[in-house]
Design a protein around this motif. Structure first.
Motif, PDB file in Angstrom:
ATOM      1  N   THR A  45       0.872  -1.107  -0.005  1.00 57.81           N
ATOM      2  CA  THR A  45      -0.079   0.014   0.004  1.00 57.81           C
ATOM      3  C   THR A  45       0.887   1.122   0.020  1.00 57.81           C
ATOM      4  O   THR A  45       1.887   1.488   0.637  1.00 57.81           O
ATOM      5  CB  THR A  45      -1.031   0.107   1.210  1.00 57.81           C
ATOM      6  N   TYR A  46       0.520   2.273  -0.934  1.00 60.21           N
ATOM      7  CA  TYR A  46       1.122   3.414  -0.903  1.00 60.21           C
ATOM      8  C   TYR A  46       0.610   4.717  -0.907  1.00 60.21           C
ATOM      9  O   TYR A  46      -0.615   4.710  -0.998  1.00 60.21           O
ATOM     10  CB  TYR A  46       2.129   3.441  -2.635  1.00 60.21           C
ATOM     11  N   ALA A  51       4.193   6.321  -6.797  1.00 56.76           N
ATOM     12  CA  ALA A  51       4.927   5.561  -5.880  1.00 56.76           C
ATOM     13  C   ALA A  51       4.326   4.032  -6.534  1.00 56.76           C
ATOM     14  O   ALA A  51       4.765   2.878  -6.658  1.00 56.76           O
ATOM     15  CB  ALA A  51       5.009   5.602  -4.610  1.00 56.76           C
ATOM     16  N   ALA A  52       3.041   3.898  -6.324  1.00 54.92           N
ATOM     17  CA  ALA A  52       2.091   2.795  -6.628  1.00 54.92           C
ATOM     18  C   ALA A  52       2.424   2.337  -8.035  1.00 54.92           C
ATOM     19  O   ALA A  52       2.574   1.041  -8.493  1.00 54.92           O
ATOM     20  CB  ALA A  52       0.625   2.892  -6.373  1.00 54.92           C
ATOM     21  N   LYS A  53       2.390   3.020  -8.963  1.00 53.48           N
ATOM     22  CA  LYS A  53       2.652   2.512 -10.251  1.00 53.48           C
ATOM     23  C   LYS A  53       3.951   2.171 -10.454  1.00 53.48           C
ATOM     24  O   LYS A  53       4.199   1.184 -11.050  1.00 53.48           O
ATOM     25  CB  LYS A  53       2.413   3.965 -11.373  1.00 53.48           C
ATOM     26  N   ALA A  54       5.146   2.883  -9.907  1.00 51.23           N
ATOM     27  CA  ALA A  54       6.220   2.320 -10.042  1.00 51.23           C
ATOM     28  C   ALA A  54       6.477   0.907  -9.336  1.00 51.23           C
ATOM     29  O   ALA A  54       7.062   0.052  -9.817  1.00 51.23           O
ATOM     30  CB  ALA A  54       7.228   3.186  -9.359  1.00 51.23           C
ATOM     31  N   ASP A 122      10.144   5.093  -0.557  1.00 49.94           N
ATOM     32  CA  ASP A 122       9.456   4.629  -1.770  1.00 49.94           C
ATOM     33  C   ASP A 122       7.990   4.748  -1.560  1.00 49.94           C
ATOM     34  O   ASP A 122       7.066   4.453  -2.552  1.00 49.94           O
ATOM     35  CB  ASP A 122       9.434   3.072  -2.017  1.00 49.94           C
ATOM     36  N   GLY A 123       7.533   5.315  -0.474  1.00 48.43           N
ATOM     37  CA  GLY A 123       6.099   5.815  -0.194  1.00 48.43           C
ATOM     38  C   GLY A 123       5.317   4.680   0.410  1.00 48.43           C
ATOM     39  O   GLY A 123       4.037   4.768   0.642  1.00 48.43           O
TER      40      GLY A 123
END
Length: 236
Positions: A45-46, A51-54, A122-123
């Motif tokens: 979870t971001y 960050a989530a896409k990466a 990285d979030g």
């Protein structure tokens, strides 16, 4: 039914108030031609969509897979539309392994009701989280076609709280929806890990029109734990 935490319409003003979850689903067409049996993992979870896409794009490689192991690997947004079966999630990666296993990596967005924060660069939210996930399956033409929807209904810090909430998701005193409102209603007991309809599935119900509802409690996983689990599957 219990209200959903899902938010499919996200404005820029609300970006910081949302959480973005990496949902990894796998199915095996040779063992299950209709993709009814689908394994769901939450791979993190971001706090930001970027960050989530990466993380979504690196998910399979972080899990120990290599590009050449896939006979098909698609990340183009336009092409992904034809492979999108989970209507409330944004499909980011679609891949098919040489043995026929299909991987879908999607991003699900929910409000940050618990005001979760992170100091990770990285979030990623570092806290252990338990997700209550509802899967709805509607058969469009017998067993030949189906519409499938996966929705994260709640996020909790403990398994007990997640399981307690899971047992209320399909029911509503206000609307008069009880267990008897369904043609079938199966639930896991207090000391049971699932109700017999798949790993982590604590509720299975069938509506009067044949719709299938699966409520699961899934603990979030790190890339390392997914890597170990996938390695065990490949060895077996």
């Amino acid at each position: 039914m219990a209200s959903s935490t899902q938010n499919t319409s996200v404005s820029k003003a609300n970006l910081e108030e949302n959480l973005y979850h990496i949902v990894l689903t796998t199915s095996h067409i040779q063992k299950d031609p209709n993709s009814v049996i689908e394994k769901i993992r939450i791979a993190g979870t971001y706090r930001t969509l970027e960050a989530a896409k990466a993380a979504a794009h690196s998910c399979l490689f972080d899990a120990g897979y290599e590009r050449e192991w896939f006979s098909q690997y698609e990340v183009d947004p336009a092409a992904l539309e034809s492979y999108r079966i989970h209507q409330r999630m944004g499909l980011v990666v679609f891949a098919v392994a040489s043995d026929g296993t299909t991987f879908r990596i999607s991003i699900s967005t929910t409000p940050n009701i618990g005001h979760l924060t992170t100091d990770n660069e990285d979030g990623r939210i570092a806290t252990d989280l338990y997700y209550v996930v509802q899967t709805n399956v509607k058969y469009a033409n017998g067993d030949e076609g189906q519409d499938r929807d996966v929705n994260i209904e709640g996020i909790f810090m403990t398994d007990d709280k997640a399981r307690a909430f899971a047992h209320s998701v399909l029911l509503s005193k206000e609307d008069g929806i009880t267990k008897d409102s369904f043609a079938e209603y199966d639930e896991a007991g207090d000391n049971e890990g699932d109700c017999g309809f798949g790993e982590n599935t604590v509720i299975h119900a069938v509506g009067i029109n044949g719709e299938n509802y699966l409520i699961s409690v899934i603990k979030g996983q790190t890339s390392e734990s997914i890597k170990l689990a996938e390695a065990a599957v490949r060895i077996s």
